[in-house]
Design a protein around this motif. Structure first.
Motif, PDB file in Angstrom:
ATOM      1  N   TYR A 176       0.812  -1.204   0.000  1.00 22.27           N
ATOM      2  CA  TYR A 176       0.000   0.000   0.000  1.00 22.27           C
ATOM      3  C   TYR A 176       0.851   1.262   0.000  1.00 22.27           C
ATOM      4  O   TYR A 176       0.587   2.197  -0.753  1.00 22.27           O
ATOM      5  CB  TYR A 176      -0.940  -0.002   1.217  1.00 22.27           C
ATOM      6  CG  TYR A 176      -1.707   1.279   1.354  1.00 22.27           C
ATOM      7  CD1 TYR A 176      -2.835   1.506   0.586  1.00 22.27           C
ATOM      8  CD2 TYR A 176      -1.279   2.275   2.230  1.00 22.27           C
ATOM      9  CE1 TYR A 176      -3.536   2.693   0.688  1.00 22.27           C
ATOM     10  CE2 TYR A 176      -1.967   3.463   2.341  1.00 22.27           C
ATOM     11  CZ  TYR A 176      -3.106   3.673   1.567  1.00 22.27           C
ATOM     12  OH  TYR A 176      -3.783   4.848   1.666  1.00 22.27           O
ATOM     13  N   ASP A 177       1.903   1.295   0.836  1.00 19.44           N
ATOM     14  CA  ASP A 177       2.735   2.499   0.944  1.00 19.44           C
ATOM     15  C   ASP A 177       3.410   2.845  -0.372  1.00 19.44           C
ATOM     16  O   ASP A 177       3.440   4.004  -0.783  1.00 19.44           O
ATOM     17  CB  ASP A 177       3.793   2.329   2.034  1.00 19.44           C
ATOM     18  CG  ASP A 177       3.198   2.290   3.426  1.00 19.44           C
ATOM     19  OD1 ASP A 177       2.064   2.802   3.601  1.00 19.44           O
ATOM     20  OD2 ASP A 177       3.853   1.761   4.338  1.00 19.44           O
ATOM     21  N   ARG A 211       2.479   1.888  -3.410  1.00 19.21           N
ATOM     22  CA  ARG A 211       1.456   2.301  -4.392  1.00 19.21           C
ATOM     23  C   ARG A 211       0.978   3.718  -4.126  1.00 19.21           C
ATOM     24  O   ARG A 211       0.767   4.494  -5.053  1.00 19.21           O
ATOM     25  CB  ARG A 211       0.286   1.323  -4.378  1.00 19.21           C
ATOM     26  CG  ARG A 211       0.635   0.011  -5.050  1.00 19.21           C
ATOM     27  CD  ARG A 211      -0.538  -0.897  -5.104  1.00 19.21           C
ATOM     28  NE  ARG A 211      -0.869  -1.230  -3.703  1.00 19.21           N
ATOM     29  CZ  ARG A 211      -1.723  -2.152  -3.341  1.00 19.21           C
ATOM     30  NH1 ARG A 211      -2.369  -2.833  -4.240  1.00 19.21           N
ATOM     31  NH2 ARG A 211      -1.940  -2.391  -2.079  1.00 19.21           N
ATOM     32  N   ALA A 212       0.843   4.082  -2.860  1.00 14.22           N
ATOM     33  CA  ALA A 212       0.430   5.448  -2.524  1.00 14.22           C
ATOM     34  C   ALA A 212       1.483   6.447  -2.995  1.00 14.22           C
ATOM     35  O   ALA A 212       1.144   7.507  -3.557  1.00 14.22           O
ATOM     36  CB  ALA A 212       0.203   5.584  -1.026  1.00 14.22           C
ATOM     37  N   LYS A 213       2.761   6.138  -2.801  1.00 14.97           N
ATOM     38  CA  LYS A 213       3.839   7.019  -3.264  1.00 14.97           C
ATOM     39  C   LYS A 213       3.826   7.138  -4.789  1.00 14.97           C
ATOM     40  O   LYS A 213       4.079   8.207  -5.344  1.00 14.97           O
ATOM     41  CB  LYS A 213       5.202   6.503  -2.802  1.00 14.97           C
ATOM     42  CG  LYS A 213       5.371   6.439  -1.313  1.00 14.97           C
ATOM     43  CD  LYS A 213       5.615   7.792  -0.738  1.00 14.97           C
ATOM     44  CE  LYS A 213       5.975   7.639   0.734  1.00 14.97           C
ATOM     45  NZ  LYS A 213       6.162   8.888   1.402  1.00 14.97           N
ATOM     46  N   ILE A 220       0.943   9.455  -5.753  1.00 12.34           N
ATOM     47  CA  ILE A 220       1.289  10.844  -5.434  1.00 12.34           C
ATOM     48  C   ILE A 220       2.257  11.397  -6.480  1.00 12.34           C
ATOM     49  O   ILE A 220       2.084  12.510  -6.977  1.00 12.34           O
ATOM     50  CB  ILE A 220       1.886  10.934  -4.012  1.00 12.34           C
ATOM     51  CG1 ILE A 220       0.789  10.674  -2.977  1.00 12.34           C
ATOM     52  CG2 ILE A 220       2.543  12.291  -3.782  1.00 12.34           C
ATOM     53  CD1 ILE A 220       1.314  10.476  -1.564  1.00 12.34           C
TER      54      ILE A 220
END
Length: 148
Positions: free
Chosen positions: A24-25, A27-29, A32
């Motif tokens: 998740y982290d 993919r979030a980066k 962004i």
């Protein structure tokens, strides 16, 4: 053929050969980075490239654990760069101090209090930057002594 050559044998962009986490982290980066690039006027290709590079940057690289120990020379070069930046800061503060003195000399009696405050502020900044540089030089010499 190496990892840094394209299929046709022509050298291409450098490639990273490492696992990319799809957590998740990361993919979030990626999202962004993609959105920031699009917001700053990048086209779709630029945004996808930014997302890809973000995935590489924020994924755990198992090889980096093996390369954690750097040579004393690498540490010295890194610390020398910090010292160079600190010296640049001293030079900039010295120039600001000189300009504040010049402004006071040319300013006459108009706003003399403000000009004197500017001189004091610039002098304080210069002294602080000199203390930082002295600390950097001390640390460099202390570390260099360990490897002599």
């Amino acid at each position: 053929m190496t990892a840094n050559q394209a299929i046709d044998g022509v050298p291409d962009e450098q490639m990273a050969c490492m696992p990319v986490e799809r957590c998740y982290d990361v993919r979030a980066k990626m999202i962004i980075a993609f959105n920031e690039c699009k917001k700053n006027g990048g086209d779709l290709d630029d945004a996808l490239d930014a997302a890809y590079k973000s995935a590489l940057r924020y994924s755990h690289n198992p090889l980096s654990d093996e390369q954690a120990d750097r040579s004393p020379e690498a540490y010295a070069i890194e610390h020398a760069e910090y010292m160079a930046k600190s010296a640049d800061n001293v030079l900039a503060k010295f120039q600001a101090y000189g300009l504040a003195l010049l402004a006071c000399d040319e300013g006459g009696d108009d706003g003399e209090g403000e000009l004197l405050e500017n001189i004091d502020s610039a002098r304080g900044d210069l002294q602080e930057s000199l203390v930082d540089l002295r600390s950097m030089v001390y640390e460099f010499r202390k570390r260099a002594a360990k490897f002599r």
